[in-house]
Design a protein around this motif. Structure first.
Motif, PDB file in Angstrom:
ATOM      1  N   LYS A 312       0.853  -1.206   0.000  1.00 32.71           N
ATOM      2  CA  LYS A 312       0.000   0.000   0.000  1.00 32.71           C
ATOM      3  C   LYS A 312       0.884   1.249   0.000  1.00 32.71           C
ATOM      4  N   ALA A 313       1.903   1.223   0.841  1.00 28.38           N
ATOM      5  CA  ALA A 313       2.806   2.387   0.903  1.00 28.38           C
ATOM      6  C   ALA A 313       3.546   2.580  -0.426  1.00 28.38           C
ATOM      7  N   MET A 314       3.719   1.481  -1.149  1.00 27.79           N
ATOM      8  CA  MET A 314       4.381   1.566  -2.463  1.00 27.79           C
ATOM      9  C   MET A 314       3.399   1.984  -3.565  1.00 27.79           C
ATOM     10  N   ASN A 315       2.093   2.039  -3.246  1.00 29.51           N
ATOM     11  CA  ASN A 315       1.039   2.367  -4.228  1.00 29.51           C
ATOM     12  C   ASN A 315       0.971   1.317  -5.343  1.00 29.51           C
ATOM     13  N   ARG A 316       1.035   0.043  -4.941  1.00 31.29           N
ATOM     14  CA  ARG A 316       1.077  -1.009  -5.950  1.00 31.29           C
ATOM     15  C   ARG A 316      -0.302  -1.546  -6.345  1.00 31.29           C
ATOM     16  N   HIS A 317      -1.325  -1.269  -5.578  1.00 33.55           N
ATOM     17  CA  HIS A 317      -2.702  -1.657  -5.948  1.00 33.55           C
ATOM     18  C   HIS A 317      -2.945  -3.163  -6.045  1.00 33.55           C
ATOM     19  N   TYR A 318      -2.239  -3.956  -5.222  1.00 31.40           N
ATOM     20  CA  TYR A 318      -2.601  -5.363  -5.055  1.00 31.40           C
ATOM     21  C   TYR A 318      -2.156  -5.790  -3.671  1.00 31.40           C
ATOM     22  N   THR A 319      -2.656  -6.948  -3.241  1.00 29.88           N
ATOM     23  CA  THR A 319      -2.286  -7.468  -1.927  1.00 29.88           C
ATOM     24  C   THR A 319      -1.542  -8.790  -2.111  1.00 29.88           C
ATOM     25  N   GLN A 320      -1.034  -9.303  -0.986  1.00 31.05           N
ATOM     26  CA  GLN A 320      -0.375 -10.613  -1.058  1.00 31.05           C
ATOM     27  C   GLN A 320      -1.345 -11.669  -1.595  1.00 31.05           C
ATOM     28  N   LYS A 321      -2.606 -11.588  -1.139  1.00 31.23           N
ATOM     29  CA  LYS A 321      -3.616 -12.565  -1.573  1.00 31.23           C
ATOM     30  C   LYS A 321      -3.820 -12.470  -3.093  1.00 31.23           C
ATOM     31  N   ASN A 322      -3.927 -11.244  -3.597  1.00 29.22           N
ATOM     32  CA  ASN A 322      -4.073 -11.060  -5.054  1.00 29.22           C
ATOM     33  C   ASN A 322      -2.903 -11.686  -5.799  1.00 29.22           C
ATOM     34  N   TYR A 323      -1.697 -11.460  -5.269  1.00 25.71           N
ATOM     35  CA  TYR A 323      -0.494 -11.958  -5.942  1.00 25.71           C
ATOM     36  C   TYR A 323      -0.509 -13.494  -5.985  1.00 25.71           C
ATOM     37  N   PHE A 324      -0.841 -14.109  -4.835  1.00 29.76           N
ATOM     38  CA  PHE A 324      -0.916 -15.576  -4.798  1.00 29.76           C
ATOM     39  C   PHE A 324      -1.947 -16.082  -5.802  1.00 29.76           C
ATOM     40  N   SER A 325      -3.088 -15.392  -5.834  1.00 28.64           N
ATOM     41  CA  SER A 325      -4.153 -15.849  -6.725  1.00 28.64           C
ATOM     42  C   SER A 325      -3.695 -15.768  -8.191  1.00 28.64           C
ATOM     43  N   LEU A 326      -2.984 -14.689  -8.522  1.00 35.08           N
ATOM     44  CA  LEU A 326      -2.478 -14.530  -9.884  1.00 35.08           C
ATOM     45  C   LEU A 326      -1.467 -15.636 -10.229  1.00 35.08           C
ATOM     46  N   VAL A 327      -0.519 -15.865  -9.308  1.00 37.03           N
ATOM     47  CA  VAL A 327       0.513 -16.883  -9.561  1.00 37.03           C
ATOM     48  C   VAL A 327      -0.120 -18.275  -9.679  1.00 37.03           C
ATOM     49  N   ASN A 328      -1.111 -18.539  -8.836  1.00 32.83           N
ATOM     50  CA  ASN A 328      -1.765 -19.854  -8.919  1.00 32.83           C
ATOM     51  C   ASN A 328      -2.446 -20.047 -10.262  1.00 32.83           C
ATOM     52  N   LYS A 329      -3.113 -18.992 -10.752  1.00 32.42           N
ATOM     53  CA  LYS A 329      -3.762 -19.090 -12.069  1.00 32.42           C
ATOM     54  C   LYS A 329      -2.716 -19.343 -13.152  1.00 32.42           C
ATOM     55  N   ILE A 330      -1.590 -18.616 -13.044  1.00 33.53           N
ATOM     56  CA  ILE A 330      -0.524 -18.775 -14.051  1.00 33.53           C
ATOM     57  C   ILE A 330      -0.004 -20.214 -14.029  1.00 33.53           C
ATOM     58  N   LYS A 331       0.271 -20.720 -12.818  1.00 36.58           N
ATOM     59  CA  LYS A 331       0.843 -22.079 -12.716  1.00 36.58           C
ATOM     60  C   LYS A 331      -0.139 -23.141 -13.185  1.00 36.58           C
ATOM     61  N   LYS A 332      -1.427 -22.917 -12.907  1.00 39.70           N
ATOM     62  CA  LYS A 332      -2.455 -23.886 -13.283  1.00 39.70           C
ATOM     63  C   LYS A 332      -2.659 -23.934 -14.801  1.00 39.70           C
ATOM     64  N   THR A 333      -2.503 -22.771 -15.437  1.00 45.69           N
ATOM     65  CA  THR A 333      -2.856 -22.680 -16.862  1.00 45.69           C
ATOM     66  C   THR A 333      -1.650 -22.859 -17.789  1.00 45.69           C
ATOM     67  N   ILE A 334      -0.466 -22.414 -17.341  1.00 43.76           N
ATOM     68  CA  ILE A 334       0.702 -22.448 -18.238  1.00 43.76           C
ATOM     69  C   ILE A 334       1.655 -23.536 -17.740  1.00 43.76           C
ATOM     70  N   SER A 335       1.750 -24.629 -18.479  1.00 46.19           N
ATOM     71  CA  SER A 335       2.531 -25.770 -17.989  1.00 46.19           C
ATOM     72  C   SER A 335       4.019 -25.429 -17.893  1.00 46.19           C
ATOM     73  N   GLU A 336       4.683 -25.997 -16.896  1.00 39.76           N
ATOM     74  CA  GLU A 336       6.139 -25.847 -16.722  1.00 39.76           C
ATOM     75  C   GLU A 336       6.576 -24.391 -16.779  1.00 39.76           C
ATOM     76  N   VAL A 337       5.727 -23.505 -16.255  1.00 35.90           N
ATOM     77  CA  VAL A 337       6.050 -22.072 -16.373  1.00 35.90           C
ATOM     78  C   VAL A 337       7.189 -21.685 -15.415  1.00 35.90           C
ATOM     79  N   ALA A 338       8.068 -20.820 -15.878  1.00 35.67           N
ATOM     80  CA  ALA A 338       9.108 -20.258 -15.001  1.00 35.67           C
ATOM     81  C   ALA A 338       8.655 -18.850 -14.620  1.00 35.67           C
ATOM     82  N   ILE A 339       8.704 -18.545 -13.345  1.00 32.61           N
ATOM     83  CA  ILE A 339       8.262 -17.219 -12.882  1.00 32.61           C
ATOM     84  C   ILE A 339       9.433 -16.511 -12.213  1.00 32.61           C
ATOM     85  N   THR A 340       9.710 -15.302 -12.667  1.00 29.60           N
ATOM     86  CA  THR A 340      10.765 -14.499 -12.040  1.00 29.60           C
ATOM     87  C   THR A 340      10.136 -13.226 -11.479  1.00 29.60           C
TER      88      THR A 340
END
Ligand code: SF4
Length: 493
Positions: A312-340
């Motif tokens: 919030k202090a960084m003005n990033r407009h997402y939360t830890q929960k949002n980030y996890f949800s996004l990463v989970n969707k990415i991992k579920k949909t894109i096989s063998e995905v590398a995330i940096t």
């Protein structure tokens, strides 16, 4: 005249350096590999960290003697904050806004003064600031410069420039202005001509490629670019609107449409895009990537912090929960995905508990690489008004802790590649060794013996009447024989 370009910072700056080089070549000048051979030195600055600015000051002081002897002209561009411009002024003959590159060409063609150090930086700057060519915004002019590419097989293509997000630690919206996207037709045509010229790797660049909006290239005027107010898009990570009339949906669709159109271009090549913003990374984009032929299963998605308070202090407009949800969707949909990812440690107010939240995300996501920055206040940004209350030693300790977590994870993770055959684009040759990257961006060191075998096989081939002396810029099938945390090792088969 001989010129040398020193580009610091991100891929966008490297891409800008190619545009600057093109302007100087068109004006009849020759690029040199070292600053000592040059009559003109152009610095493409980075304002993300104080360290980069300090390096520029150090160099600029060292150049003063040559300047006094009248045989050196120094020029500064890139991401430069107003406060730095004021102090750098005495070291540089000209400081120009990177968006004005095209007009620098006109200036170089029309005025020989620059080569005699009889510069009046202010009047030149006024001339450069005085507007773009008729019918074009300054940034359209910028996109229209044909870059002088450093590599013959890997190319950067800016799809947008500027940013509307105003993360509190970042100088980009102040140094590059508001986001402007480049027309889709132009980007697709540039990719097509690079692929037919034999390019194997293309990286689409923007401060936030997910908010690419082909429509706004016509809508935004110079005036808005100069004076526009913050227009932070209030979306939540992983929650994207599908409404046809929403601006957010239009932008989401525009980037997806862009990658679909690029993907239709026939050829053997791969395309990356960088950088993404978790709040704008859409479901449609996640669903589209696995359906493409040319977009590898590799996503860079900056986290910055795992603590909701710090985000919030960084003005990033997402939360830890949002980030996890996004990463989970990415991992579920894109096989063998590398995330940096990118992480900043020691942001103002970051307590041990906040940092523990960041470590939690690092552990749970299992990143394939983390680019870690220690917070340093950049004047002109909003974070500079916050108390820089995390001691340097603590920042260093946190940096080390994240590095250790990453190393431990990658030592284990990279072992899974041993025995696999991976497609590698060979992109570097150092001290007789070849290096390359897999589709998911792992560095691979390639066994020398296997390279010699391939080269002599190519030489002896009846189909080849040309002696092949290098494998640089070629795709190769590499069997992975060993791994470390930071690198894979293998041999060409
Ligand atoms: S998204 Fe944030 S960090 Fe990235 S360029 Fe824009 S303001 Fe800077």
């Amino acid at each position: 005249m001989k010129y040398y370009i020193w580009a610091l910072g991100c891929a966008m700056n490297l891409s800008d350096a190619e545009r600057i080089a093109s302007v100087f070549e068109d004006a009849g000048h020759t690029q040199m590999k070292s600053e000592s051979e040059a009559d003109i030195i152009i610095v493409v600055a980075c304002s993300v960290r104080q360290h980069a600015i300090d390096r520029i000051y150090g160099k600029a002081r060292a150049w003063q003697k040559r300047k006094q002897n009248g045989n050196l002209v120094t020029i500064l561009s890139g991401c430069v904050l107003d406060k730095d411009k004021a102090t750098m002024n005495k070291f540089f003959d000209l400081i120009f806004d990177i968006n004005n590159v095209s007009k620098l060409a006109e200036f170089l063609n029309s005025s020989p003064l620059i080569y005699h150090s009889e510069l009046d930086s202010e009047s030149i700057q006024k001339k450069l600031d005085s507007g773009s060519r008729p019918g074009m915004t300054i940034k359209e002019d910028f996109f229209n410069i044909h870059p002088k590419r450093k590599s013959s097989f890997s190319a950067y293509i800016p799809i947008s420039t500027g940013c509307n997000n105003f993360c509190t630690y970042c100088a980009v919206p102040y140094t590059r202005g508001r986001e402007v996207s480049r027309p889709m037709k132009e980007i697709v045509s540039e990719v097509r001509s690079l692929v037919s010229a034999g390019y194997k790797e293309i990286t689409l660049l923007g401060q936030n490629v997910n908010s690419y909006d082909s429509d706004n290239s016509e809508q935004i005027t110079n005036n808005k670019l100069a004076n526009g107010s913050s227009s932070v898009i209030p979306a939540q990570a992983g929650i994207q609107s599908d409404k046809k009339d929403s601006g957010q949906a239009r932008m989401t669709n525009a980037f997806v449409e862009l990658i679909k159109r690029i993907d239709k271009i026939p050829g053997i090549y791969r395309v990356y895009f960088y950088s993404n913003h978790p709040k704008d990374f859409s479901d449609k984009l996640i669903e589209t990537i696995p359906k493409t032929e040319h977009f590898p299963h590799y996503i860079h998605i900056p986290l910055q912090s795992g603590s909701d308070k710090i985000l919030k202090a960084m003005n990033r407009h997402y939360t830890q929960k949002n980030y996890f949800s996004l990463v989970n969707k990415i991992k579920k949909t894109i096989s063998e995905v590398a995330i940096t990812t990118d992480i900043i440690v020691g942001f103002p107010g970051e307590t041990d508990e906040d940092f523990a939240q960041t470590k939690r995300v690092v552990r749970e996501v299992g990143f394939d690489m983390i680019y870690i920055g220690k917070f340093s206040p950049r004047s002109g940004t909003r974070a500079v008004k916050m108390e820089d209350d995390v001691p340097q030693k603590v920042k260093e300790k946190r940096w080390q802790e994240i590095t250790d977590l990453l190393k431990k994870h990658l030592e284990k993770e990279n072992k899974k590649y041993v025995g696999m055959v991976l497609k590698v684009l060979i992109d570097a040759e150092k001290k007789g060794k070849y290096y390359g990257r897999t589709d998911n961006y792992k560095v691979v060191e390639i066994d020398k013996k296997s390279i010699s075998t391939i080269l002599s096989r190519a030489e002896g081939s009846h189909h080849s009447n040309k002696k092949q002396t290098s494998l640089l810029g070629q795709f190769a099938d590499v069997e992975i024989t060993d791994s470390t945390a930071w690198m894979l090792k293998g041999r060409i088969i």
